[in-house]
Motif scaffolding. Sequence first.
Motif, short mmCIF file in Angstrom:
data_model
loop_
_atom_site.label_atom_id
_atom_site.label_comp_id
_atom_site.label_asym_id
_atom_site.label_seq_id
_atom_site.Cartn_x
_atom_site.Cartn_y
_atom_site.Cartn_z
N UNK A 60 36.02 -7.10 48.72
CA UNK A 60 36.21 -6.84 47.29
C UNK A 60 36.58 -8.11 46.54
N UNK A 61 37.42 -8.92 47.15
CA UNK A 61 37.84 -10.18 46.52
C UNK A 61 36.65 -11.12 46.35
N UNK A 62 35.80 -11.19 47.36
CA UNK A 62 34.63 -12.06 47.28
C UNK A 62 33.64 -11.58 46.23
N UNK A 63 33.55 -10.26 46.04
CA UNK A 63 32.61 -9.70 45.07
C UNK A 63 33.12 -9.67 43.65
N UNK A 64 34.40 -9.89 43.47
CA UNK A 64 34.99 -9.84 42.13
C UNK A 64 34.68 -11.11 41.36
N UNK A 65 34.56 -10.96 40.07
CA UNK A 65 34.34 -12.12 39.22
C UNK A 65 35.65 -12.87 39.01
N UNK A 66 35.54 -14.15 38.76
CA UNK A 66 36.72 -14.93 38.39
C UNK A 66 37.18 -14.47 37.00
N UNK A 67 38.36 -14.91 36.58
CA UNK A 67 38.92 -14.45 35.31
C UNK A 67 38.00 -14.67 34.12
N UNK A 68 37.55 -15.89 33.94
CA UNK A 68 36.74 -16.20 32.75
C UNK A 68 35.41 -15.45 32.75
N UNK A 69 34.62 -15.47 33.82
CA UNK A 69 33.37 -14.69 33.80
C UNK A 69 33.62 -13.20 33.59
N UNK A 70 34.72 -12.70 34.12
CA UNK A 70 35.04 -11.29 33.94
C UNK A 70 35.31 -10.98 32.47
N UNK A 71 36.09 -11.82 31.82
CA UNK A 71 36.37 -11.62 30.38
C UNK A 71 35.10 -11.73 29.56
N UNK A 72 34.24 -12.68 29.90
CA UNK A 72 32.99 -12.88 29.18
C UNK A 72 32.11 -11.63 29.31
N UNK A 74 33.04 -8.59 29.99
CA UNK A 74 33.68 -7.49 29.27
C UNK A 74 33.41 -7.61 27.76
N UNK A 75 33.53 -8.79 27.22
CA UNK A 75 33.28 -8.99 25.78
C UNK A 75 31.82 -8.71 25.43
N UNK A 76 30.89 -9.19 26.26
CA UNK A 76 29.47 -8.95 26.00
C UNK A 76 29.15 -7.45 26.05
N UNK A 82 29.39 -1.89 20.62
CA UNK A 82 29.63 -1.85 19.17
C UNK A 82 28.31 -1.89 18.41
N UNK A 83 27.34 -2.65 18.88
CA UNK A 83 26.06 -2.75 18.18
C UNK A 83 25.26 -1.45 18.26
N UNK A 84 25.48 -0.64 19.28
CA UNK A 84 24.78 0.63 19.42
C UNK A 84 25.29 1.65 18.41
N UNK A 85 26.54 1.51 17.99
CA UNK A 85 27.14 2.51 17.08
C UNK A 85 27.15 2.07 15.67
#
Length: 85
Positions: A60-72, A74-76, A82-85
Amino acid sequence: MNSIYFPYGSPAEIDRRIELRTRRRAILDRKRNLAAADIVLHEFERHGDVDRYRAAHETLTEGALADQPSRTLLRETARGFDNEN
């Protein structure tokens, strides 16, 4: 005792674990800003169970994204929602 539970730990790793345990204990023992904790004491498992847990955790740790890519990501995803609604 640490060498029993963590036979491959270096002396520095064992020292780090002791320091962490000491800090946790200080948080639990403090008189102000009391902390709530759920604690399991003396839970003994078979070595095979522990090995499988550690292997699953590592996978699971190996498959998890690092902090920054994870936040990116999530934001995308949120922008797309938001664009769908």
